[in-house]
Structure formats: structure tokens, C-alpha cells
Enzyme design. Sequence first.
Site, PDB file in Angstrom:
ATOM      1  N   SER A   1       0.800  -1.223   0.000  1.00  0.00           N
ATOM      2  CA  SER A   1       0.000   0.000   0.000  1.00  0.00           C
ATOM      3  C   SER A   1       0.832   1.272   0.000  1.00  0.00           C
ATOM      4  O   SER A   1       0.319   2.344  -0.324  1.00  0.00           O
ATOM      5  CB  SER A   1      -0.946   0.025   1.210  1.00  0.00           C
ATOM      6  OG  SER A   1      -0.208  -0.009   2.423  1.00  0.00           O
TER       7      SER A   1
ATOM      8  N   ASP B   1      -3.879   8.345   7.329  1.00  0.00           N
ATOM      9  CA  ASP B   1      -4.702   7.459   8.154  1.00  0.00           C
ATOM     10  C   ASP B   1      -3.779   6.796   9.168  1.00  0.00           C
ATOM     11  O   ASP B   1      -2.602   7.151   9.270  1.00  0.00           O
ATOM     12  CB  ASP B   1      -5.506   6.456   7.311  1.00  0.00           C
ATOM     13  CG  ASP B   1      -4.644   5.466   6.533  1.00  0.00           C
ATOM     14  OD1 ASP B   1      -3.470   5.277   6.893  1.00  0.00           O
ATOM     15  OD2 ASP B   1      -5.155   4.856   5.567  1.00  0.00           O
TER      16      ASP B   1
ATOM     17  N   HIS C   1      -0.775   5.099   7.073  1.00  0.00           N
ATOM     18  CA  HIS C   1      -0.141   5.649   5.863  1.00  0.00           C
ATOM     19  C   HIS C   1       0.145   7.144   5.974  1.00  0.00           C
ATOM     20  O   HIS C   1      -0.682   7.890   6.494  1.00  0.00           O
ATOM     21  CB  HIS C   1      -1.037   5.402   4.647  1.00  0.00           C
ATOM     22  CG  HIS C   1      -1.385   3.963   4.442  1.00  0.00           C
ATOM     23  ND1 HIS C   1      -2.574   3.414   4.886  1.00  0.00           N
ATOM     24  CD2 HIS C   1      -0.694   2.954   3.858  1.00  0.00           C
ATOM     25  CE1 HIS C   1      -2.602   2.116   4.574  1.00  0.00           C
ATOM     26  NE2 HIS C   1      -1.474   1.814   3.956  1.00  0.00           N
TER      27      HIS C   1
END
Length: 353
Positions: A35, A325, A328
Site C-alpha cells: 500500500s 490514516d 499511511h
Amino acid sequence: MLHKATVLCLLLTHFLELILHINAKIPAIIVFGDSSVDSGNNNYIPTVLKSNFEPYGRDFYGKKPTGRFCNGRLPTDIISEAFGLKQSIPAFLDPTYNISHFATGVCFASAGTGYDNVTSSVLSVIPLWKEVEYFKEYQKQLRSYLGNEKAEEVISEALYLISIGTNDFLENYYTIPVRSSQYDVGAYEDFLVTIAKDFVTELYQLGARKLSLGGLPPMGCLPLERTTNLLFGGGCIEKYNDVAKEVNEKLGGLVEELNMELKGARVVFSNPYYILLGVIKKPSSFGFESAGVACCATGLYEMSYLCNKNNPCTCKDANKYVFWDAFHPTEKTNGIAARHLVQTTLAEFFYDK
């Protein structure tokens, strides 16, 4: 007013970026990983781990969610622009793009994946071996589009960016009792490094010659991990940071080994650990107000569907936060890390040798 020395530093940095940009010789950026670099592949697979909804992407071009786990761009997008290529790298599975777009940059990464196949199975995402299969399909498309000679040139001269490994520990080893019952942490680190070696070697056999193997960040300082440490003051979990440093040391050694074994290859180790730790430990020095909690929702534990537009707690200005978040970084943090790598380990790729 900024101190004169700070202004001079900023001017010199900008000047260096201009010089590097002018001398860039990379025809394409090709991305593998998780990610930290997934530009939207998870949108097109049956997994719960997605981010193709608001407020993700609110600071991206067009203010639209793309599947990037960020408010804006990823480090790989910013690196691509620094090399004089496109400002954002498209996801290979995105049907709105085709080989004409992928010829100068493509992303095979999948949020939630890891070196270990067990990691990718946790949330049913794309395993690393499948990313390689997509790369092989890309090569076929590229040869058809450009012709064999030009395609081989792109494949050999492209810069391959690899960012993966955090999920193997936080999503796998320390969460589910599979690998932790088979390996102590040091042995599991060695297991992952062996996979990393096989992976880079396979890319080399497929034509890659310029590769950046990314290290692990200070994963014990992610807001989600700090939240689990609230009873002890909410500080970073140093055990996790120590593991990240151990893995990075081993990956650094692997890179030296690969450069000796893979004839004609240039492999660099891109370590984000210390630049990110510096930002987290002294956020105000980089223009941030918060590093302990994230921008989205309460900033303590939310990511993916828990980070949504209906949560009234989401911050107004993500540039004040190190993290978007609970797992991240924000685009601003990604930019700091990306520019650091461009000016250090990746700088050698701006020149023909």
C-alpha cells in the site's frame, strides 16, 4: 522570515533537482510492493482492503479517490515526476489505462501484500509472485506496442522501485499465529530476505537492470501501533522499530551481494527509516503539527473503510499531519521521503554510466 541558511538550503535543493531533472535518462518507472506504492490495483480485486472512496484522494489531481492510501500522491508518483516522467503512475489493473500509458510507468503493487504469501492471503490481496506475472504480461504488451528492440530498451533502462515488507510483520507475524509459531523473529527476517533475493533475481532474469530495493519504515511509530501502546504512554513500539532496523541491515547486505552476483545490474538500497523517524520525532522541524495521530477520523486506528467521508473528526488540512490514516503517511510526508531518496540513493540513476 526564514533564516538565510534555510533559504540557501532550499535554493540549493531546488537547483539540484533541476540538474537531475535535465540529466534524467530513465524511460519508465516500474513499481512493485504494497500500500505504500499501490496506485489502485486493489480497486479491481475482491478484497476488503480498498481506498477508492472519499476522503482518500481529496488532495490528488481532480480531488478524486484513486485507490491510493493517501490524501494525494505516493512517493513513487513524486519520484516519477522528478525523473521527468508522468506526475502519477497508473495501476496496471485499471481499465481506464492501456499500454500507451504504461509504457512510461506502471504499478503492480497491491495494498496489504508482503514478501510472504501468507501475508497476502490475510486480506486476499495480490501476492508478490502474481505481481511478477502481471509484469510478464506487461512485457508482452510492451513488445507488441513498441516492437521488440524498443521494448527491450525500456525494460533494461527502466527504474524498478520496490517497497514492501511492513505487512509481513504487522499484518502477519505479530497478528496471526502462523509464522510466529514456525520462526523466531530473526529467522523470519532471514526468510523474508531470502524471498527478496529471489524476487530481485527474477526481475533481473526478466530484464531489469536498475533496481531500488526499499527498506522498512519505523513501523512501531505508526499511529495504529501507538494506539495499541496507550497504556504505556502512546509512544512508539520500539520492539517493532528494532525489527525494522534489523531487516534494513540485512536488506542492505543483500543489495551488496546482488551487485556482486548480478552482472550488469545496479541495485540500490533505499532506506526510508531515518528520514521518516526524523519527521516523526521532530514534526515541527518539517512544518507539521501532529505525528502521533493521523488526519483521517480520530487518527488513532482508522484506515480503509473506517476512514470515510462521514466521519466528522477528519482534519481540514492534511499538511499539518505526518500521517493521513493510522497506517499511511500524507502526501506531504511522502514528498519529503521521496525527495530525500531522489537526492541520495536514487541520484546515480539520473546519469548514464
